[in-house]
Design a protein around this motif. Structure first.
Motif, mmCIF file in Angstrom:
data_model
loop_
_atom_site.group_PDB
_atom_site.id
_atom_site.type_symbol
_atom_site.label_atom_id
_atom_site.label_comp_id
_atom_site.label_asym_id
_atom_site.label_seq_id
_atom_site.Cartn_x
_atom_site.Cartn_y
_atom_site.Cartn_z
ATOM 1 N N GLU A 194 36.140 39.597 32.867
ATOM 2 C CA GLU A 194 36.270 40.135 34.319
ATOM 3 C C GLU A 194 35.352 41.015 34.751
ATOM 4 O OE1 GLU A 194 41.223 40.306 34.715
ATOM 5 O OE2 GLU A 194 40.277 42.031 34.251
ATOM 6 N N VAL A 195 35.109 41.284 35.826
ATOM 7 C CA VAL A 195 34.308 42.340 36.537
ATOM 8 C C VAL A 195 35.066 42.963 37.641
ATOM 9 C CG1 VAL A 195 32.006 42.685 37.915
ATOM 10 C CG2 VAL A 195 32.321 40.998 36.266
ATOM 11 N N HIS A 196 35.267 44.283 37.416
ATOM 12 C CA HIS A 196 35.818 44.843 38.478
ATOM 13 C C HIS A 196 34.693 45.904 39.163
ATOM 14 C CE1 HIS A 196 40.041 44.865 36.891
ATOM 15 N NE2 HIS A 196 39.500 44.052 36.024
ATOM 16 N N LEU A 197 34.473 45.458 40.484
ATOM 17 C CA LEU A 197 33.266 45.991 41.181
ATOM 18 C C LEU A 197 33.722 46.679 42.437
ATOM 19 C CD1 LEU A 197 30.384 43.667 41.828
ATOM 20 C CD2 LEU A 197 31.551 44.804 43.944
ATOM 21 N N THR A 198 33.097 47.642 42.642
ATOM 22 C CA THR A 198 33.508 48.534 43.683
ATOM 23 C C THR A 198 32.308 48.598 44.565
ATOM 24 O OG1 THR A 198 34.833 50.187 42.597
ATOM 25 C CG2 THR A 198 33.853 50.812 44.761
ATOM 26 N N LEU A 199 32.445 47.733 45.854
ATOM 27 C CA LEU A 199 31.276 47.438 46.816
ATOM 28 C C LEU A 199 31.256 48.549 47.390
ATOM 29 C CD1 LEU A 199 29.179 45.435 47.641
ATOM 30 C CD2 LEU A 199 30.656 44.627 49.181
ATOM 31 N N CYS A 235 34.463 51.993 50.413
ATOM 32 C CA CYS A 235 34.284 50.906 49.659
ATOM 33 C C CYS A 235 35.346 49.868 49.685
ATOM 34 C CB CYS A 235 34.031 51.625 48.219
ATOM 35 S SG CYS A 235 35.412 52.219 47.672
ATOM 36 N N VAL A 236 34.906 48.724 48.874
ATOM 37 C CA VAL A 236 35.952 47.623 48.703
ATOM 38 C C VAL A 236 36.146 47.548 47.146
ATOM 39 C CG1 VAL A 236 36.421 45.292 49.122
ATOM 40 C CG2 VAL A 236 35.316 46.670 50.781
ATOM 41 N N PHE A 237 37.465 47.181 46.636
ATOM 42 C CA PHE A 237 37.717 47.378 45.174
ATOM 43 C C PHE A 237 37.703 45.630 44.969
ATOM 44 C CE2 PHE A 237 39.117 51.561 46.033
ATOM 45 C CZ PHE A 237 38.230 52.371 45.430
ATOM 46 N N ARG A 238 37.063 45.143 44.302
ATOM 47 C CA ARG A 238 36.912 43.760 44.034
ATOM 48 C C ARG A 238 37.263 43.489 42.595
ATOM 49 N NH1 ARG A 238 32.198 41.383 47.867
ATOM 50 N NH2 ARG A 238 33.154 41.635 49.503
ATOM 51 N N VAL A 239 38.133 42.467 42.176
ATOM 52 C CA VAL A 239 38.205 41.981 40.927
ATOM 53 C C VAL A 239 37.804 40.388 40.662
ATOM 54 C CG1 VAL A 239 39.786 41.640 38.997
ATOM 55 C CG2 VAL A 239 40.203 43.644 40.444
ATOM 56 N N TYR A 240 36.839 40.248 39.915
ATOM 57 C CA TYR A 240 36.313 38.843 39.647
ATOM 58 C C TYR A 240 36.859 38.456 38.242
ATOM 59 C CZ TYR A 240 33.053 39.369 43.424
ATOM 60 O OH TYR A 240 32.712 39.578 44.847
ATOM 61 N N ALA A 242 28.271 33.416 40.533
ATOM 62 C CA ALA A 242 28.213 32.055 40.221
ATOM 63 C C ALA A 242 29.165 31.601 39.273
ATOM 64 C CB ALA A 242 26.991 31.479 39.873
ATOM 65 N N GLY A 243 29.548 32.504 38.009
ATOM 66 C CA GLY A 243 30.243 31.972 37.111
ATOM 67 C C GLY A 243 31.653 32.746 37.043
ATOM 68 N N PHE A 244 31.959 33.320 38.411
ATOM 69 C CA PHE A 244 33.373 34.067 38.431
ATOM 70 C C PHE A 244 33.813 33.561 39.724
ATOM 71 C CE2 PHE A 244 31.060 36.393 35.428
ATOM 72 C CZ PHE A 244 32.068 37.100 34.564
ATOM 73 N N ASP A 245 35.195 33.845 39.784
ATOM 74 C CA ASP A 245 36.020 33.593 41.006
ATOM 75 C C ASP A 245 36.576 35.054 41.423
ATOM 76 O OD1 ASP A 245 35.863 30.790 41.399
ATOM 77 O OD2 ASP A 245 37.366 30.522 39.813
ATOM 78 N N LEU A 246 36.461 35.317 42.693
ATOM 79 C CA LEU A 246 37.257 36.618 43.174
ATOM 80 C C LEU A 246 38.533 36.499 43.306
ATOM 81 C CD1 LEU A 246 36.761 39.115 44.674
ATOM 82 C CD2 LEU A 246 36.716 37.939 46.777
ATOM 83 N N VAL A 247 39.336 37.263 42.808
ATOM 84 C CA VAL A 247 40.790 37.041 42.776
ATOM 85 C C VAL A 247 41.564 38.255 43.288
ATOM 86 C CG1 VAL A 247 40.734 35.966 40.482
ATOM 87 C CG2 VAL A 247 40.741 38.325 40.191
#
Length: 167
Positions: free
Chosen positions: A123-128, A157-162, A144-149
């Motif tokens: 997983e990648v927990h990304l704060t944009l 900001c926006v908190f995203r999990v891939y 490219a190897g991950f889906d935004l879930v």
């Protein structure tokens, strides 16, 4: 025993900037609270420069197992209880040995560790962070190897999990 989840946690701006002169180029209390909520009670792996960038009163990060990666770990003077490793693979092995089935292993920076760690992260927990900031460290492309879930808006900001696509 189940293998703990390996995840990266990062804040980046719209141009992928994550750092400037060894520090964050912004101060976002909501992101710091998010980071604390996700990593408390967990295991964090960081590079030596990230360790150095932490304010002394927060070193080691409290209520976490701290692992510092350095090409010359023998030269590092770290407080008792902080683990040192000479590679990301060694750090992950140390963290996995110490993890229980409720813990995640978080890669928390910097840029070199993210680059070598993303291929093995689930997983990648990304704060944009909104906007463009001056910086000298960038987060590598990984989408490219991950889906935004999931995506949750914050104030600045926006908190995203891939999640890794092939998992």
């Amino acid at each position: 025993m189940t293998t703990p989840v390996l995840a990266a946690i990062v804040a980046m701006d719209e141009t992928r900037v994550i750092g400037k002169d060894g520090a964050l180029p912004w101060h976002l209390p909501e992101d710091l609270a998010h980071f604390k909520k996700l990593t408390t009670g967990q295991i964090v792996i960081m590079g030596r420069k990230t360790w150095d960038s932490l304010p002394p009163k927060f070193r080691p990060l409290p209520n976490r197992v701290n692992v510092v990666v350095s090409r010359t770990p023998e030269a590092l003077a770290l407080p008792e209880g902080v683990l040192k490793a000479n590679s990301l693979d060694a750090a992950i092995a140390m963290a996995t040995e110490r993890a229980d089935n409720r813990q995640r292993i978080w890669i928390i920076g910097g840029a070199e560790l993210y680059k070598s760690g993303l291929p093995v992260c689930y997983e990648v927990h990304l704060t944009l962070v909104r906007g463009v900031h001056e910086g000298d460290a960038r987060f590598p492309e990984f989408e490219a190897g991950f889906d935004l879930v999931s995506e949750d808006p914050g104030q600045a900001c926006v908190f995203r999990v891939y999640r890794r696509r092939d998992s």
